[in-house]
Design a protein around this motif. Structure first.
Motif, PDB file in Angstrom:
ATOM      1  N   LEU A 182       0.867  -1.193  -0.076  1.00 36.11           N
ATOM      2  CA  LEU A 182      -0.050  -0.149  -0.113  1.00 36.11           C
ATOM      3  C   LEU A 182       0.842   1.394   0.074  1.00 36.11           C
ATOM      4  N   THR A 183       2.148   1.097   0.709  1.00 34.01           N
ATOM      5  CA  THR A 183       2.695   2.137   0.925  1.00 34.01           C
ATOM      6  C   THR A 183       3.554   2.650  -0.461  1.00 34.01           C
ATOM      7  N   ASN A 184       3.962   1.489  -1.196  1.00 39.14           N
ATOM      8  CA  ASN A 184       4.510   1.574  -2.541  1.00 39.14           C
ATOM      9  C   ASN A 184       3.615   2.142  -3.605  1.00 39.14           C
ATOM     10  N   MET A 185       2.321   1.594  -3.460  1.00 44.13           N
ATOM     11  CA  MET A 185       1.467   2.225  -4.453  1.00 44.13           C
ATOM     12  C   MET A 185       1.037   3.559  -4.309  1.00 44.13           C
ATOM     13  N   HIS A 186       0.940   3.963  -2.981  1.00 41.98           N
ATOM     14  CA  HIS A 186       0.639   5.226  -2.532  1.00 41.98           C
ATOM     15  C   HIS A 186       1.711   6.293  -3.154  1.00 41.98           C
ATOM     16  N   GLU A 187       3.220   5.933  -2.973  1.00 41.61           N
ATOM     17  CA  GLU A 187       3.961   6.650  -3.409  1.00 41.61           C
ATOM     18  C   GLU A 187       4.036   6.867  -4.941  1.00 41.61           C
ATOM     19  N   ASN A 188       4.006   5.777  -5.499  1.00 41.77           N
ATOM     20  CA  ASN A 188       4.049   5.762  -7.118  1.00 41.77           C
ATOM     21  C   ASN A 188       2.405   6.624  -7.724  1.00 41.77           C
ATOM     22  N   ILE A 189       1.565   6.376  -7.003  1.00 48.37           N
ATOM     23  CA  ILE A 189       0.565   7.082  -7.530  1.00 48.37           C
ATOM     24  C   ILE A 189       0.461   8.637  -7.203  1.00 48.37           C
ATOM     25  N   SER A 190       1.153   8.988  -5.930  1.00 49.30           N
ATOM     26  CA  SER A 190       1.033  10.390  -5.611  1.00 49.30           C
ATOM     27  C   SER A 190       2.196  11.058  -6.666  1.00 49.30           C
ATOM     28  N   ALA A 191       3.143  10.070  -7.178  1.00 47.44           N
ATOM     29  CA  ALA A 191       4.186  10.641  -8.176  1.00 47.44           C
ATOM     30  C   ALA A 191       3.531  11.000  -9.416  1.00 47.44           C
ATOM     31  N   SER A 192       2.833  10.177  -9.631  1.00 44.55           N
ATOM     32  CA  SER A 192       1.981  10.285 -11.239  1.00 44.55           C
ATOM     33  C   SER A 192       0.956  11.486 -11.162  1.00 44.55           C
ATOM     34  N   LYS A 193       0.299  11.541  -9.857  1.00 43.10           N
ATOM     35  CA  LYS A 193      -0.836  12.572  -9.904  1.00 43.10           C
ATOM     36  C   LYS A 193       0.161  14.106  -9.864  1.00 43.10           C
ATOM     37  N   GLY A 194       1.167  14.067  -9.218  1.00 44.88           N
ATOM     38  CA  GLY A 194       1.955  15.197  -9.110  1.00 44.88           C
ATOM     39  C   GLY A 194       2.635  15.685 -10.395  1.00 44.88           C
ATOM     40  N   ASN A 195       3.074  14.743 -11.215  1.00 43.95           N
ATOM     41  CA  ASN A 195       3.464  14.992 -12.428  1.00 43.95           C
ATOM     42  C   ASN A 195       2.541  15.603 -13.344  1.00 43.95           C
ATOM     43  N   ARG A 196       1.157  15.206 -13.015  1.00 40.57           N
ATOM     44  CA  ARG A 196       0.111  15.718 -13.956  1.00 40.57           C
ATOM     45  C   ARG A 196      -0.372  17.084 -13.370  1.00 40.57           C
ATOM     46  N   THR A 197      -0.385  17.214 -11.962  1.00 45.06           N
ATOM     47  CA  THR A 197      -0.969  18.445 -11.679  1.00 45.06           C
ATOM     48  C   THR A 197       0.040  19.413 -10.944  1.00 45.06           C
ATOM     49  N   ASP A 198       1.189  19.129 -10.447  1.00 45.46           N
ATOM     50  CA  ASP A 198       2.072  20.240  -9.835  1.00 45.46           C
ATOM     51  C   ASP A 198       2.501  21.105 -10.827  1.00 45.46           C
ATOM     52  N   THR A 199       2.638  22.490 -10.531  1.00 44.38           N
ATOM     53  CA  THR A 199       3.347  23.414 -11.205  1.00 44.38           C
ATOM     54  C   THR A 199       4.954  23.016 -11.340  1.00 44.38           C
ATOM     55  N   ASP A 200       5.456  23.157 -12.572  1.00 44.75           N
ATOM     56  CA  ASP A 200       6.973  23.154 -13.093  1.00 44.75           C
ATOM     57  C   ASP A 200       7.345  24.515 -12.756  1.00 44.75           C
TER      58      ASP A 200
END
Length: 376
Positions: free
Chosen positions: A321-339
């Motif tokens: 669950l921790t690994n999934m949370h980390e990877n999904i959060s990274a994917s969401k960040g790449n899609r939504t976070d400002t560069d």
């Protein structure tokens, strides 16, 4: 370009560029201040939809991790109580073996029984009082419950059994021969066959065929039976009666004795024998107590092993669950976070364009004044 008083096309075009530059500048300011490059559906409709799904999934994983930790806490609480119950059963077994020794008098066994009774009471108290957040764990009321361990509908069943001294699983059934044998009795040549048939916990038919050694006395017969199989525990009471104990974890229902030796010994229909009813004031009762406690220990230790295996599974589940949370959060960040590097550059470009186009707009607004110069 036509010089006109009514339509200043240069001013109109420059005003449009000012508006575009201002919109780009405001958009960059919003993205930099919020830290998100998708602030509304107009920024990226599909990206917003995907990011919302990822956000929901990460929140579900957070809750799932909490649920798994709750499951770990329940298992640890139950396992700790089971460990104490196992220790108590081991102490009771030592006391029962002591009482089975022929060197002790009735008064000695009665004193041992008082200690055994105190241990039984404490065992029952531990099993009845073990609870997690007000939920009883080992009194038979928990049963099977589903634990939510995923972000969607993934569940795992947790079963906690009855560990009280009065539980039917904490013991088994004992069959006592109606014909007591004296010290001079031996197994005869025409009566040495014994068959034992029962259905095990898995529903399989089990048939044990034992050919007793001719010439063995009743004590030697019990020892020989125990050495020939591992399902039934044979012992001898103080009055010479052969006792056959079958644990509740072995036989599903009835046990059938047949053969010439069984007819000679004439076994009764059996009775339930559990930890709560242990009585070591006689040698027969002490031998019976040892068999009952061994069955209870197998029951408790087996369930404790189940808890250990489930605990290990929870650990692996929590890691996943921790690994999934980390990877999904990274994917969401790449899609939504400002560069920030890219957006700062865009903001600087928009600001320069905004300033330059504003200056040019001021210049464009004076173009119609050239018509006055012509008139002059």
């Amino acid at each position: 370009m036509t010089l006109s008083l009514h339509n200043n096309t240069a001013a109109l075009a420059t005003r449009r560029h000012v508006a575009d530059a201002s919109e780009d500048f405001n958009s960059s300011i919003l993205k930099l201040s919020s830290g998100k490059k998708i602030n509304s559906a107009r920024d990226d409709a599909a990206g917003l939809q995907i990011s919302n799904r990822l956000h929901v999934q990460t929140r579900g994983l957070d809750v799932a991790a909490k649920n798994v930790n709750d499951g770990v806490a329940i298992v640890q609480t139950a396992e700790g109580s089971m460990r104490e119950i196992s220790h108590i059963l081991q102490d009771m077994r030592d006391q029962s073996l002591q009482a089975a020794n022929g060197a002790y008098s009735i008064a000695d066994r009665q004193a041992i029984q008082k200690n055994v009774q105190a241990l039984k009471d404490e065992l029952h108290s531990i099993a009845s009082s073990a609870n997690f957040a007000g939920i009883n764990l080992l009194d038979g009321t928990y049963g099977k419950k589903a634990l939510q361990v995923g972000s969607n509908n993934e569940t795992i069943l947790l079963e906690l059994k009855d560990m009280r001294s009065s539980a039917s699983s904490m013991g088994g059934k004992i069959f006592v021969a109606q014909e007591a044998k004296c010290a001079d009795w031996v197994v005869g040549e025409d009566g040495h066959k014994l068959s034992i048939d029962f259905i095990d916990k898995s529903g399989n038919d089990v048939s044990l065929n034992i050919e007793a050694k001719i010439g063995d006395d009743i004590e030697e017969l019990a020892t020989y039976i125990n050495g020939q199989q591992e399902f039934i525990t044979a012992s001898v009471s103080g009055s010479g009666e052969l006792q056959m104990f079958v644990g509740s974890d072995i036989a599903e229902d009835e046990v059938c004795f047949s053969g010439c030796l069984a007819k000679e010994l004439n076994f009764d229909n059996g009775r339930k024998s559990i930890v709560e009813n242990i009585d070591v004031t006689s040698t027969g009762g002490a031998h019976e107590a040892v068999a009952v406690i061994d069955s209870a220990l197998n029951y408790v230790d087996g369930h404790q092993a189940d808890m250990g295996a489930l605990h290990n599974r929870f650990d692996r589940m929590l890691s996943n669950l921790t690994n999934m949370h980390e990877n999904i959060s990274a994917s969401k960040g790449n899609r939504t976070d400002t560069d920030f590097a890219k957006e700062t550059t865009e903001m600087t470009r928009a600001k320069i364009l905004q300033q330059s186009s504003s200056s040019m707009l001021a210049q464009a607004r004076v173009i119609p004044n050239a018509a006055l110069n012509l008139l002059n």
